[in-house]
Design a protein around this motif. Structure first.
Motif, PDB file in Angstrom:
ATOM      1  N   ASN B 132      51.420  39.827  36.040  1.00 33.45           N
ATOM      2  CA  ASN B 132      50.121  40.996  36.015  1.00 33.45           C
ATOM      3  C   ASN B 132      50.830  42.447  35.871  1.00 33.45           C
ATOM      4  O   ASN B 132      51.583  42.607  36.458  1.00 33.45           O
ATOM      5  CB  ASN B 132      49.201  40.571  37.480  1.00 33.45           C
ATOM      6  N   GLY B 133      49.994  43.144  35.262  1.00 31.71           N
ATOM      7  CA  GLY B 133      50.338  44.759  35.075  1.00 31.71           C
ATOM      8  C   GLY B 133      51.251  44.818  33.905  1.00 31.71           C
ATOM      9  O   GLY B 133      51.587  45.842  33.503  1.00 31.71           O
ATOM     10  N   SER B 134      51.789  43.629  33.088  1.00 33.55           N
ATOM     11  CA  SER B 134      52.676  43.929  32.082  1.00 33.55           C
ATOM     12  C   SER B 134      52.030  44.455  30.782  1.00 33.55           C
ATOM     13  O   SER B 134      50.691  44.385  30.747  1.00 33.55           O
ATOM     14  CB  SER B 134      53.090  42.476  31.805  1.00 33.55           C
ATOM     15  N   THR B 135      52.861  45.095  29.954  1.00 34.96           N
ATOM     16  CA  THR B 135      52.386  45.538  28.815  1.00 34.96           C
ATOM     17  C   THR B 135      52.457  44.349  27.691  1.00 34.96           C
ATOM     18  O   THR B 135      53.967  43.825  27.644  1.00 34.96           O
ATOM     19  CB  THR B 135      53.083  47.039  28.547  1.00 34.96           C
ATOM     20  N   MET B 136      51.610  44.092  27.077  1.00 31.05           N
ATOM     21  CA  MET B 136      51.828  43.012  26.060  1.00 31.05           C
ATOM     22  C   MET B 136      52.030  43.377  24.261  1.00 31.05           C
ATOM     23  O   MET B 136      51.958  42.493  23.605  1.00 31.05           O
ATOM     24  CB  MET B 136      50.567  41.980  25.955  1.00 31.05           C
ATOM     25  N   THR B 137      52.061  44.766  24.532  1.00 28.50           N
ATOM     26  CA  THR B 137      52.274  45.411  23.196  1.00 28.50           C
ATOM     27  C   THR B 137      53.660  46.104  22.879  1.00 28.50           C
ATOM     28  O   THR B 137      54.005  46.748  23.890  1.00 28.50           O
ATOM     29  CB  THR B 137      51.089  46.285  22.566  1.00 28.50           C
ATOM     30  N   GLU B 187      51.858  41.730  20.843  1.00 24.69           N
ATOM     31  CA  GLU B 187      50.227  41.812  21.060  1.00 24.69           C
ATOM     32  C   GLU B 187      49.967  40.409  21.393  1.00 24.69           C
ATOM     33  O   GLU B 187      48.961  40.089  20.829  1.00 24.69           O
ATOM     34  CB  GLU B 187      49.689  42.296  19.795  1.00 24.69           C
ATOM     35  N   ARG B 188      50.607  39.851  22.116  1.00 22.37           N
ATOM     36  CA  ARG B 188      50.269  38.465  22.520  1.00 22.37           C
ATOM     37  C   ARG B 188      50.953  37.897  23.956  1.00 22.37           C
ATOM     38  O   ARG B 188      52.305  38.372  24.059  1.00 22.37           O
ATOM     39  CB  ARG B 188      50.365  37.292  21.702  1.00 22.37           C
ATOM     40  N   GLY B 197      41.509  35.195  41.466  1.00 25.52           N
ATOM     41  CA  GLY B 197      41.151  35.037  40.083  1.00 25.52           C
ATOM     42  C   GLY B 197      41.209  36.092  39.256  1.00 25.52           C
ATOM     43  O   GLY B 197      40.797  36.259  38.270  1.00 25.52           O
ATOM     44  N   ARG B 198      42.462  37.126  39.526  1.00 22.44           N
ATOM     45  CA  ARG B 198      42.367  38.377  38.780  1.00 22.44           C
ATOM     46  C   ARG B 198      43.794  38.238  37.950  1.00 22.44           C
ATOM     47  O   ARG B 198      44.557  37.388  38.039  1.00 22.44           O
ATOM     48  CB  ARG B 198      42.720  39.484  39.656  1.00 22.44           C
ATOM     49  N   PHE B 199      43.604  38.780  36.794  1.00 26.22           N
ATOM     50  CA  PHE B 199      44.727  39.176  35.791  1.00 26.22           C
ATOM     51  C   PHE B 199      44.394  40.546  35.272  1.00 26.22           C
ATOM     52  O   PHE B 199      43.241  40.930  34.878  1.00 26.22           O
ATOM     53  CB  PHE B 199      44.812  38.094  34.909  1.00 26.22           C
ATOM     54  N   TRP B 200      45.583  41.248  34.996  1.00 25.33           N
ATOM     55  CA  TRP B 200      45.340  42.489  34.441  1.00 25.33           C
ATOM     56  C   TRP B 200      46.795  42.903  33.572  1.00 25.33           C
ATOM     57  O   TRP B 200      47.871  42.385  33.821  1.00 25.33           O
ATOM     58  CB  TRP B 200      45.204  43.533  35.227  1.00 25.33           C
ATOM     59  N   PHE B 201      46.600  43.551  32.503  1.00 24.52           N
ATOM     60  CA  PHE B 201      47.598  43.617  31.354  1.00 24.52           C
ATOM     61  C   PHE B 201      47.290  44.958  30.667  1.00 24.52           C
ATOM     62  O   PHE B 201      46.125  45.587  30.727  1.00 24.52           O
ATOM     63  CB  PHE B 201      47.809  42.474  30.665  1.00 24.52           C
ATOM     64  N   GLN B 202      48.253  45.613  30.076  1.00 24.78           N
ATOM     65  CA  GLN B 202      48.135  46.855  29.155  1.00 24.78           C
ATOM     66  C   GLN B 202      48.191  46.161  27.696  1.00 24.78           C
ATOM     67  O   GLN B 202      49.308  45.859  27.659  1.00 24.78           O
ATOM     68  CB  GLN B 202      49.192  47.866  29.551  1.00 24.78           C
ATOM     69  N   GLY B 203      47.086  46.642  27.080  1.00 20.72           N
ATOM     70  CA  GLY B 203      47.175  46.150  25.400  1.00 20.72           C
ATOM     71  C   GLY B 203      46.707  47.549  24.598  1.00 20.72           C
ATOM     72  O   GLY B 203      47.121  48.679  25.348  1.00 20.72           O
TER      73      GLY B 203
END
Lengths: 337, 337
Positions: B132-137, B187-188, B197-203
């Motif tokens: 959680n909190g990662s950047t996927m791009t 980007e994936r 039940g949370r998830f968060w990320f930076q895209g």
């Protein structure tokens, strides 16, 4: 990737549907509407019927995601096993009866005309034009066969200058293109009918053979508990301007697959008996006495007669289906007038 | 060629039809009969409906030989442009509305469940699992976007340990796999929901883009005067044992293609407004203040509830179609009792 073509409208025209919240029940009319923006009435009609059938199929079967994905994988496989000398989609069309149906629709025959049969995936465009009397096989293992044929019109008058593509398998049941080391055409040629409408050549007595079964279509047949054999036959294709192209084949009577052809090609009028070449014919045609003899008279119909018959049958069939259609360039489109 | 499998019967069974002299009118029942010899009732039913629709299509359109050959060539082209990272048949299914239809049939949602959308051809199996909190791009040109999401059941209870595949295009409108020099996923990612039940990320703030239009499907759309654009969206796929797999996407309100998605994926409940990250959130999630903010709560349904609902809707729909069917393993087959 190629640049996006700005000619296509970025936003649909005034008649285009609002594509939102599409459901099992409204997806079909909306897809048809978005597909109905071109000026090509025939394309619009084809797409409309295609989408209707495709969607109805999914609704009637409640097609599962796994089945949908299996179909996608099957289609990809058909494309990827195909190459210059193998066409798995023609094979698929053949085993589903579509090829026979399309041939019947497009080449109706008056009572005297020679009936058509399936083209199959093994016709090539590199067969040599050979003079009458030539040998079109290089297979020493096969049983030699002399073929003496004529091509006439429906009144029995000979037609000169018809180009006749002829192709068959070798004695192992394989077309030349199925051999990886094929260097040149074999068991295939093009002949030209003479002033008396005659053509004759030496080939092989055809053998029954399995259609290619190492690809997706073969696996499908296996799942369906269907065999993949074709009865012994020789393919013929007749081309001459003004005459309806005839794609047909002659089948040997008594073949174990005579009534279960994997691609539905056999018609009783195309089932023949072979004879043996007698002494007189052997001398005349310069072949060995006692080899197999195929004799057949093919009858072509004119393009004009076929077109008239096709239009008549189309109009009758569409009326019987309750469809209000008109023919444009001999092909039906909805009659909206 | 692989040896012919002798397990397939050389001659059809007692119930098999005599395949001779097949015509426009009798080819369909005969093809269905020869396809009905396996013990798999579902396969028999699927093939029977497929052949009926395929043949009816040819009969209603009086499909010409040229059109048939164009279709064969189109299908070959779709197979040959496909590869590990491109699936032209999924794209074809998408633009014909079939993908949306199959998803709707298989994943019906109770009122509170998050609706599905099309998978599309760009999901891959090599996305990294990120905390959680990662950047996927890795695209510096895009507009950064923080996504803060939850996943709950229909009663609002959080679901922990759901694997969520997330994928979107880069700022140029291309998925990573569309770049020939792709070395690793971008980007994936896959995230896993926490105890709340949370998830968060930076895209990236998604952009509208044309679907691949350099292949047969693109040419088809052009002939149909259809554009090939999709409105800006981010894909999500939720997997956890016991829960119905949810394949969906979130769409940005106000996109020029919001109501004309080339693949029919947009549902109003999936159209969202973005916000901006305020100072407090920026500190909490360690992102830059003022970047885009996507907030969404996804709701999963159990596999059991979905199965029940799917069976109920299938039974109702088949009855409405006048079909006498029973469900075997949740899939309809003719009820012959």
């Amino acid at each position: 990737m190629a640049p996006f073509d700005p000619a296509a409208p970025a936003v649909p025209g005034a008649n285009a549907p609002v594509l939102l919240d599409l459901t099992i029940d409204n997806i079909t009319p909306n897809t048809i509407r978005i597909n109905s923006q071109s000026a090509n009435a025939r394309l619009t009609y084809l797409m409309s019927r295609l989408v209707t059938h495709l969607h109805d199929f999914a609704r009637e079967t409640r097609l599962s995601t796994d089945e949908w994905m299996a179909a996608i994988t099957f289609l990809i496989g058909c494309g990827q096993i195909s190459n210059e000398v193998r066409n798995e989609f023609i094979l698929l069309s053949d085993v589903l009866g579509l090829s026979l149906l399309v041939d019947n629709i497009n080449h109706p025959k008056p009572p005297k005309g020679t009936e058509g049969s399936v083209l199959g995936p093994f016709h090539t465009h590199d067969a040599p034009v050979l003079p009458n009397g030539s040998t079109m096989t290089s297979d020493p293992a096969g049983e030699p066969m002399l073929a003496i044929c004529t091509v006439t019109d429906t009144h029995g008058a000979p037609i000169e200058g018809v180009r006749i593509d002829i192709w068959e398998t070798d004695s192992s049941g394989h077309y030349d293109v199925q051999h990886a080391d094929r260097e040149e055409p074999s068991e295939r040629c093009v002949m030209v009918s003479d002033a008396q409408g005659r053509f004759w050549f030496q080939g092989l007595k055809p053998v029954s053979y399995p259609i290619p079964h190492d690809g997706p279509v073969g696996k499908l047949l296996q799942q369906l508990s269907r065999h993949c054999w074709r009865p012994a036959h020789v393919h013929f294709m007749f081309n001459k301007d003004g005459w309806d192209r005839l794609i047909t084949a002659l089948y040997l009577r008594g073949d174990p697959y005579e009534t279960s052809d994997a691609v539905f090609g056999v018609k009783q009028s195309l089932v023949i008996d072979l004879d043996k070449v007698d002494k007189e014919s052997a001398e005349k045609y310069r072949v060995k006495e006692g080899i197999w003899l195929l004799k057949h008279d093919f009858v072509l119909t004119t393009q004009e007669d076929t077109e008239k018959l096709r239009d008549k049958l189309a109009t009758e069939a569409l009326a019987k289906l309750g469809l209000r259609m008109k023919l444009v360039d001999h092909l039906p489109v909805p009659d909206l007038d």
